[in-house]
Design a protein around this motif. Sequence first.
Motif, PDB file in Angstrom:
ATOM      1  N   LYS A   1      29.739 -13.383   3.935  1.00 60.97           N
ATOM      2  CA  LYS A   1      31.152 -13.685   3.722  1.00 60.97           C
ATOM      3  C   LYS A   1      31.392 -15.187   3.627  1.00 60.97           C
ATOM      4  O   LYS A   1      32.187 -15.656   2.800  1.00 60.97           O
ATOM      5  N   GLU A   2      30.702 -15.951   4.465  1.00 60.41           N
ATOM      6  CA  GLU A   2      30.904 -17.399   4.493  1.00 60.41           C
ATOM      7  C   GLU A   2      30.521 -18.041   3.172  1.00 60.41           C
ATOM      8  O   GLU A   2      31.218 -18.931   2.664  1.00 60.41           O
ATOM      9  N   ASP A   3      29.406 -17.600   2.576  1.00 56.09           N
ATOM     10  CA  ASP A   3      28.929 -18.177   1.311  1.00 56.09           C
ATOM     11  C   ASP A   3      29.465 -17.438   0.088  1.00 56.09           C
ATOM     12  O   ASP A   3      29.047 -17.718  -1.040  1.00 56.09           O
ATOM     13  N   ASN A   4      30.392 -16.484   0.338  1.00 53.00           N
ATOM     14  CA  ASN A   4      31.023 -15.749  -0.764  1.00 53.00           C
ATOM     15  C   ASN A   4      29.971 -15.077  -1.654  1.00 53.00           C
ATOM     16  O   ASN A   4      30.004 -15.180  -2.887  1.00 53.00           O
ATOM     17  N   MET A   5      29.027 -14.393  -1.020  1.00 54.19           N
ATOM     18  CA  MET A   5      28.002 -13.645  -1.760  1.00 54.19           C
ATOM     19  C   MET A   5      28.461 -12.205  -1.987  1.00 54.19           C
ATOM     20  O   MET A   5      29.252 -11.667  -1.215  1.00 54.19           O
ATOM     21  N   GLU A   6      27.935 -11.607  -3.029  1.00 54.17           N
ATOM     22  CA  GLU A   6      28.206 -10.199  -3.324  1.00 54.17           C
ATOM     23  C   GLU A   6      26.939  -9.390  -3.042  1.00 54.17           C
ATOM     24  O   GLU A   6      25.872  -9.705  -3.581  1.00 54.17           O
ATOM     25  N   LEU A   7      27.056  -8.355  -2.209  1.00 56.60           N
ATOM     26  CA  LEU A   7      25.916  -7.504  -1.868  1.00 56.60           C
ATOM     27  C   LEU A   7      26.076  -6.157  -2.550  1.00 56.60           C
ATOM     28  O   LEU A   7      27.092  -5.475  -2.368  1.00 56.60           O
ATOM     29  N   VAL A   8      25.079  -5.783  -3.335  1.00 55.01           N
ATOM     30  CA  VAL A   8      25.066  -4.500  -4.037  1.00 55.01           C
ATOM     31  C   VAL A   8      23.819  -3.742  -3.613  1.00 55.01           C
ATOM     32  O   VAL A   8      22.701  -4.252  -3.752  1.00 55.01           O
ATOM     33  N   ILE A   9      24.000  -2.541  -3.087  1.00 54.70           N
ATOM     34  CA  ILE A   9      22.874  -1.696  -2.683  1.00 54.70           C
ATOM     35  C   ILE A   9      22.893  -0.441  -3.547  1.00 54.70           C
ATOM     36  O   ILE A   9      23.888   0.293  -3.574  1.00 54.70           O
ATOM     37  N   ILE A  10      21.802  -0.213  -4.259  1.00 58.86           N
ATOM     38  CA  ILE A  10      21.673   0.951  -5.138  1.00 58.86           C
ATOM     39  C   ILE A  10      20.505   1.784  -4.625  1.00 58.86           C
ATOM     40  O   ILE A  10      19.372   1.286  -4.528  1.00 58.86           O
ATOM     41  N   GLY A  11      20.785   3.022  -4.290  1.00 57.42           N
ATOM     42  CA  GLY A  11      19.769   3.880  -3.706  1.00 57.42           C
ATOM     43  C   GLY A  11      19.326   5.000  -4.614  1.00 57.42           C
ATOM     44  O   GLY A  11      20.128   5.583  -5.350  1.00 57.42           O
ATOM     45  N   VAL A  12      18.051   5.292  -4.560  1.00 62.87           N
ATOM     46  CA  VAL A  12      17.506   6.416  -5.322  1.00 62.87           C
ATOM     47  C   VAL A  12      17.938   7.714  -4.632  1.00 62.87           C
ATOM     48  O   VAL A  12      17.617   7.936  -3.459  1.00 62.87           O
TER      49      VAL A  12
END
Length: 727
Positions: free
Chosen positions: A156-167
């Motif tokens: 949140k502090e570095d304004n990153m986007e986290l995307v998790i894609i699962g099989v």
Amino acid sequence: MAEKEATVYVVDLGLSMGAKNSGRDTSDLDFAMTYIWDKITSTVALERKTATLGVVGLRTDGTANELQGEDSFDHISVLQEISNILLPDLKQLHGKVGLSNTDGGDAISAIVIAIQMITKYCKKLKYKRKIVLVTDGRGPLDADPDSVKEITNKIKEDNMELVIIGVDFDDPEFGFKEEGKDPHKAQNEQIFADLVEKCGGIIGTLQQAVEELGMPRLKATRPVPSYKGMLTLGNPEEYDSAACIDVERYPRTMVRRPLSASQYVQRQDPTDGSTQSTRTFVADGDIEMPDADGNDLTGVKHSRTYQVLDEAAAGGKRDVERDDLAKGYEYGRTAVHINETDENVTKLETQAGLEIVGFIPWANYDRFMSMTVSSFLIGQKTNSKAIMALSSLIHALFELESYAVARLVSKADKAPVIVLLAPSIEVDYECLLDVQLPFTEDVRSYKFPPLDRVVTISGKVIKEHRNLPNEALSSAMSKYVDQMDLSTFGRDDDGRPSEYMPLTETFSPVLHRIDQAVRWRAIHSTEPVPPPYEILTRYSNPPEELVRQSKKRLEKLVAAAQVKKVPPKVQGRRRNRNEVKPLSGLNIEALLGGDKKKARITSQNAIPDFKRLIDTADTIEGIRDAAQQLGSIIEARIKDSFGDIAYSRALEEIETLREELMEMEEPGVYNDFAKDLKRKLLSEELGGNRKDFWWEYRKSKLGLIDQKAAATSDISEGDAKSFWSLT
């Protein structure tokens, strides 16, 4: 300038990724890499230095990261540091990706490695930061609450986007649920979902992600102003009442073209005694460009040389520098030169500006007058007075249902153009749209006969004619068109009738198919290119249901139009055919003094003379004589051509020669001509270096007639292809 991006892909390479699940023919790893490679190659295809990425391998056999001394970071390897990826890097990365022999490796720790890579690369600079994790969720997870909280805060502090894609992750919105799911995997899915929720990221199933790859991605570009200056109504230098508004002009629509091809040649090993890697090859002017990347391919650079006639020089021609030449223009069959001083006199000196010269009603403008793509005008962004003034003009044009006609000079000393300014008022913005209008010299008027009647020479109007549709045919066609209506054949989300082909779902197959093929070939150098995405071919054929519903209407239309099958075309015109003789028995040719043995082909009327001569030929010698005459004219035309002026006419005559000899079932005569023409072109017997004509000849596909084109030919398909080789 485009926004800077830094993306890290975390790929699960664990042993469990080698399994084939959910009825797929490929392993989970190959299925996951379909998504990963597509995303990476899409970034590479942008050719933007600001678009960078890195790749981290999860559950690898070895360990290669900056925190590898700690146990929780074992079996995590950085496969690609964050950088601008090029094709050589892509090939190296492809060789590093493979199934491992272990299931050890913590996905949470891999996310920490990705965060560290982004932080180290981006520092405090403005970047669009993104982490993408692709996993099957079967590996161990260290979900310590304190560690997860620190990770969440850092993201949140570095304004990153986290995307998790699962099989095979469960996704109720997509409508997928894995039956008989392993409890350990279900628990990991929940941990991932909680992490994403705290970070404000995205979690989804790989099935949906792969399906959405077929949806073409629209390239967002930051607009660049084509004009910044005054929009004037009246002459402000002479009249105080003249209106002046500061405006900015931006492109609204642009033509996107497919990827252009680049020329490359296979690099040869310099130790084999060949000098091809540093000398001219393939054709004159194609010179190797040095390549420091160590690739097997090397680029091609084109070089031009200029020659003038000089009897004292060797070969009758002398090389000259481009700076020593005068610019020339083609006037008929003559080249008229003009020096730089005289050319400056013909240039119109202009100042940048946008001047309104008049107004016209909407009803007086025809859409076919628009000559270019559209642009839009807005008031100067930081000038509220200009924005208000332009708004007044826009509303005045809209209320009076009028367009403004203006003279535009986007830059000083640039040729002026006439543009049409149309008001556009939307909910959240308003502007003036503009398109370029033609000058009087650009308009050509042509008259065509009417489609609903026939007018005779005497002026009589005929409504019923064999070339006009009768009432029954018009009615059948009208009913068939109504039955094939696509405007209401589609269905919206609520099941109500809607447009079948909405503009937002219609994409150019040329653009996106080429893009798909290039991205696939960048990774899979030997495998065949997969078929095009379904969305690209969805509208290439009419809906089967609509065709089935309209079948009866089509049958009635065929009956009303009296459509009949055309008999197959006879391939050859046989010699010694039985000609129809007049009832009088008189020889018209003899009476008129015609003597076909003395007939000659003239260069002024070569094609009609050749056709007339070959139609009267009754022996193979006559056909050969006609072909030799036309061949001599073609060679003379190439030899005497000033530049490429006569090339198009020569190619037209070659095409006629080829078609006529194919119909006469004498492909050998044409093949002999083509081989002799190639020999003379390469030996520079036709007015010097005429290889530019050879490339035009090759582009026209008028090569040897092979057995596939004519059964009587003795040239195989392979020989016909090798004909184009210059070696």
